[in-house]
Design a protein around this motif. Sequence first.
Motif, PDB file in Angstrom:
ATOM      1  N   ALA A 114       0.834  -1.208   0.000  1.00 13.63           N
ATOM      2  CA  ALA A 114       0.000   0.000   0.000  1.00 13.63           C
ATOM      3  C   ALA A 114       0.862   1.249   0.000  1.00 13.63           C
ATOM      4  CB  ALA A 114      -0.934  -0.007   1.212  1.00 13.63           C
ATOM      5  N   ALA A 115       1.891   1.264   0.835  1.00 20.58           N
ATOM      6  CA  ALA A 115       2.777   2.428   0.897  1.00 20.58           C
ATOM      7  C   ALA A 115       3.495   2.651  -0.420  1.00 20.58           C
ATOM      8  CB  ALA A 115       3.792   2.251   2.030  1.00 20.58           C
ATOM      9  N   GLU A 116       3.770   1.573  -1.139  1.00 19.37           N
ATOM     10  CA  GLU A 116       4.508   1.679  -2.402  1.00 19.37           C
ATOM     11  C   GLU A 116       3.635   2.134  -3.561  1.00 19.37           C
ATOM     12  OE1 GLU A 116       6.699  -1.215  -5.677  1.00 19.37           O
ATOM     13  OE2 GLU A 116       6.162  -2.034  -3.709  1.00 19.37           O
ATOM     14  N   ILE A 117       2.412   1.580  -3.694  1.00 16.98           N
ATOM     15  CA  ILE A 117       1.650   1.791  -4.925  1.00 16.98           C
ATOM     16  C   ILE A 117       0.351   2.557  -4.749  1.00 16.98           C
ATOM     17  CG2 ILE A 117       2.610  -0.353  -5.847  1.00 16.98           C
ATOM     18  CD1 ILE A 117      -0.205  -1.601  -5.530  1.00 16.98           C
ATOM     19  N   ALA A 118      -0.083   2.797  -3.508  1.00 17.80           N
ATOM     20  CA  ALA A 118      -1.405   3.386  -3.285  1.00 17.80           C
ATOM     21  C   ALA A 118      -1.303   4.784  -2.694  1.00 17.80           C
ATOM     22  CB  ALA A 118      -2.238   2.477  -2.375  1.00 17.80           C
ATOM     23  N   ASP A 119      -2.464   5.415  -2.595  1.00 26.72           N
ATOM     24  CA  ASP A 119      -2.565   6.757  -2.021  1.00 26.72           C
ATOM     25  C   ASP A 119      -2.956   6.716  -0.555  1.00 26.72           C
ATOM     26  OD1 ASP A 119      -2.339   8.463  -4.598  1.00 26.72           O
ATOM     27  OD2 ASP A 119      -3.862   6.963  -5.084  1.00 26.72           O
ATOM     28  N   GLY A 120      -3.390   5.544  -0.093  1.00 23.73           N
ATOM     29  CA  GLY A 120      -3.788   5.426   1.300  1.00 23.73           C
ATOM     30  C   GLY A 120      -3.936   3.981   1.714  1.00 23.73           C
ATOM     31  N   TRP A 121      -4.049   3.774   3.011  1.00 24.39           N
ATOM     32  CA  TRP A 121      -4.186   2.453   3.625  1.00 24.39           C
ATOM     33  C   TRP A 121      -5.404   2.467   4.527  1.00 24.39           C
ATOM     34  CZ3 TRP A 121      -1.187   1.213   8.639  1.00 24.39           C
ATOM     35  CH2 TRP A 121      -1.527  -0.070   9.116  1.00 24.39           C
ATOM     36  N   LEU A 122      -6.186   1.386   4.473  1.00 20.20           N
ATOM     37  CA  LEU A 122      -7.399   1.239   5.270  1.00 20.20           C
ATOM     38  C   LEU A 122      -7.219   0.103   6.282  1.00 20.20           C
ATOM     39  CD1 LEU A 122      -9.813   1.500   2.237  1.00 20.20           C
ATOM     40  CD2 LEU A 122      -9.836   3.102   4.164  1.00 20.20           C
ATOM     41  N   PRO A 123      -6.638   0.383   7.456  1.00 21.58           N
ATOM     42  CA  PRO A 123      -6.533  -0.667   8.480  1.00 21.58           C
ATOM     43  C   PRO A 123      -7.885  -0.912   9.148  1.00 21.58           C
ATOM     44  CG  PRO A 123      -5.560   1.381   9.277  1.00 21.58           C
ATOM     45  CD  PRO A 123      -5.982   1.637   7.866  1.00 21.58           C
ATOM     46  N   LEU A 124      -8.206  -2.185   9.356  1.00 23.84           N
ATOM     47  CA  LEU A 124      -9.483  -2.534   9.978  1.00 23.84           C
ATOM     48  C   LEU A 124      -9.408  -2.456  11.492  1.00 23.84           C
ATOM     49  CD1 LEU A 124     -12.365  -3.632   9.887  1.00 23.84           C
ATOM     50  CD2 LEU A 124     -11.411  -5.944   9.681  1.00 23.84           C
ATOM     51  N   PHE A 125      -8.382  -3.061  12.095  1.00 28.08           N
ATOM     52  CA  PHE A 125      -8.184  -3.020  13.540  1.00 28.08           C
ATOM     53  C   PHE A 125      -6.886  -2.277  13.822  1.00 28.08           C
ATOM     54  CE2 PHE A 125     -10.291  -7.424  13.353  1.00 28.08           C
ATOM     55  CZ  PHE A 125     -11.554  -6.866  13.446  1.00 28.08           C
ATOM     56  N   THR A 126      -6.954  -1.289  14.698  1.00 29.35           N
ATOM     57  CA  THR A 126      -5.775  -0.469  14.983  1.00 29.35           C
ATOM     58  C   THR A 126      -5.652  -0.232  16.480  1.00 29.35           C
ATOM     59  OG1 THR A 126      -6.073   0.705  12.885  1.00 29.35           O
ATOM     60  CG2 THR A 126      -4.601   1.708  14.508  1.00 29.35           C
ATOM     61  N   LEU A 127      -4.502  -0.565  17.029  1.00 26.04           N
ATOM     62  CA  LEU A 127      -4.137  -0.105  18.370  1.00 26.04           C
ATOM     63  C   LEU A 127      -3.274   1.138  18.169  1.00 26.04           C
ATOM     64  CD1 LEU A 127      -3.158  -3.253  20.495  1.00 26.04           C
ATOM     65  CD2 LEU A 127      -5.097  -1.717  20.847  1.00 26.04           C
ATOM     66  N   PRO A 128      -3.797   2.311  18.413  1.00 22.72           N
ATOM     67  CA  PRO A 128      -3.044   3.522  18.069  1.00 22.72           C
ATOM     68  C   PRO A 128      -1.684   3.604  18.750  1.00 22.72           C
ATOM     69  CG  PRO A 128      -4.910   4.046  19.500  1.00 22.72           C
ATOM     70  CD  PRO A 128      -5.094   2.635  19.051  1.00 22.72           C
ATOM     71  N   GLU A 129      -1.586   3.066  19.964  1.00 25.60           N
ATOM     72  CA  GLU A 129      -0.312   3.114  20.677  1.00 25.60           C
ATOM     73  C   GLU A 129       0.754   2.225  20.036  1.00 25.60           C
ATOM     74  OE1 GLU A 129      -3.649   3.736  23.708  1.00 25.60           O
ATOM     75  OE2 GLU A 129      -3.223   2.389  22.021  1.00 25.60           O
ATOM     76  N   ARG A 130       0.334   1.268  19.200  1.00 25.24           N
ATOM     77  CA  ARG A 130       1.292   0.294  18.657  1.00 25.24           C
ATOM     78  C   ARG A 130       1.426   0.336  17.145  1.00 25.24           C
ATOM     79  NH1 ARG A 130       1.713  -5.545  20.356  1.00 25.24           N
ATOM     80  NH2 ARG A 130       3.702  -5.041  19.369  1.00 25.24           N
ATOM     81  N   ILE A 131       0.620   1.133  16.456  1.00 20.27           N
ATOM     82  CA  ILE A 131       0.641   1.092  14.997  1.00 20.27           C
ATOM     83  C   ILE A 131       1.997   1.512  14.436  1.00 20.27           C
ATOM     84  CG2 ILE A 131      -0.392   3.406  14.814  1.00 20.27           C
ATOM     85  CD1 ILE A 131      -1.701   2.485  12.216  1.00 20.27           C
ATOM     86  N   GLY A 132       2.637   2.489  15.067  1.00 18.88           N
ATOM     87  CA  GLY A 132       3.958   2.903  14.601  1.00 18.88           C
ATOM     88  C   GLY A 132       4.985   1.810  14.761  1.00 18.88           C
ATOM     89  N   GLU A 133       4.933   1.131  15.900  1.00 19.53           N
ATOM     90  CA  GLU A 133       5.862   0.026  16.163  1.00 19.53           C
ATOM     91  C   GLU A 133       5.610  -1.146  15.227  1.00 19.53           C
ATOM     92  OE1 GLU A 133       6.258  -3.394  19.637  1.00 19.53           O
ATOM     93  OE2 GLU A 133       5.282  -1.485  20.098  1.00 19.53           O
ATOM     94  N   MET A 134       4.343  -1.456  14.974  1.00 14.76           N
ATOM     95  CA  MET A 134       3.996  -2.607  14.164  1.00 14.76           C
ATOM     96  C   MET A 134       4.256  -2.394  12.677  1.00 14.76           C
ATOM     97  SD  MET A 134       0.373  -3.671  15.987  1.00 14.76           S
ATOM     98  CE  MET A 134      -0.024  -4.920  14.765  1.00 14.76           C
ATOM     99  N   TYR A 135       4.054  -1.152  12.214  1.00 14.19           N
ATOM    100  CA  TYR A 135       4.075  -0.923  10.773  1.00 14.19           C
ATOM    101  C   TYR A 135       5.052   0.162  10.331  1.00 14.19           C
ATOM    102  CZ  TYR A 135      -0.185  -3.731  10.787  1.00 14.19           C
ATOM    103  OH  TYR A 135      -1.082  -4.742  10.949  1.00 14.19           O
ATOM    104  N   GLY A 136       5.920   0.615  11.243  1.00 13.04           N
ATOM    105  CA  GLY A 136       6.877   1.646  10.866  1.00 13.04           C
ATOM    106  C   GLY A 136       7.694   1.292   9.636  1.00 13.04           C
ATOM    107  N   PRO A 137       8.396   0.154   9.615  1.00 10.15           N
ATOM    108  CA  PRO A 137       9.186  -0.213   8.426  1.00 10.15           C
ATOM    109  C   PRO A 137       8.348  -0.380   7.162  1.00 10.15           C
ATOM    110  CG  PRO A 137       9.956  -1.419  10.343  1.00 10.15           C
ATOM    111  CD  PRO A 137       8.700  -0.729  10.761  1.00 10.15           C
TER     112      PRO A 137
END
Length: 339
Positions: free
Chosen positions: A183-206
């Motif tokens: 999504a980060a490579e080819i799209a304009d946005g990402w639609l996460p269904l379940f999100t823990l806001p405190e952990r999203i950066g840690e889980m998906y930073g790379p």
Amino acid sequence: MTADLRLGLNLGYWQRDPFDATALVQAAERLGYDSVWTAEAYGSDAFTPLAWYGARTSRIRLGTSVVQLSARTPAATAMTAMTLDHLTGGRLLLGIGASGPQVVEGWYGVPFPRPLARTREYVEIMRKVWRRDEPVTHDGEHYPLPYPGGAGLGKPLKLITRPLRPDIPVYLGAEGPRNVALAAEIADGWLPLFTLPERIGEMYGPPLAGAAPGFDIAAMVMTLLTDDVRGALDTVKAMLTLYIGGMGAKGRNFHSDIVARMGYGEAAERIQALYLAGRRQEAFAAVPDELADGISLVGPAGRIRERLAAWRASPVTSLLVMGPRDEDSLRTIRDLVLG
């Protein structure tokens, strides 16, 4: 960190009883909501309600979260998106997703393997269609154009109609790290269904590191404004019970996988085992309250205001609230989020 969150209303797909949300969508538009979103599974489709609401509004953006790749060929989705974008004055946000093997193979009757490769080809073809640079050809494995078989008479074609926008925004519904990276490579946005806001950066930073400026992380968030916190948490838990326990097969459940990556692996295994054994009330009881609370915004206004701090401190850029069904709730949520 996102100080100024955009606010959208996510209607999802119809459940057992069809629901015409026109009045709710019009209220959201009056109140300054940025977008409204519809979905599909194996009931109502996403495009038809969105066209209905688009005809009755003038400003609010119209998103699909998501349309399923296997339901339509890339050219068919590109045509529908172009048509709806024209009719609504350039308001479409096209969210697409691979769904899962149960729906893809059980409902649409097509193979599920290699969803990332299929998604990449799908987006490439749609963008070729919208650009109209030349007749569309594609030599990919999953969607070759022209089709290399059949009557042998297929020929490259170019979209007859000039799109209102040749760059309709594309969002991906994604849960796994590799899909998020796509999504980060080819799209304009990402639609996460379940999100823990405190952990999203840690889980998906790379995976998100390659996203272009302006990439929209539009998180779907169950939002229930009520004094009955226990009842609201139970509503979220019931939804999680279904998704973790029943939306997929043992060993192949993307929703269970993401809950495990959030740190609730043992709970996810137990919920799925109980659900698949037909012990659904026990599966419901096994959903941790802190998980349900963490991925949602529930309770009275003051409680939701406190929880919003975590979302503002996260990489999320849009909140797509699920659950409000009256204008007063929409207004209060608007005031809390947009302040």
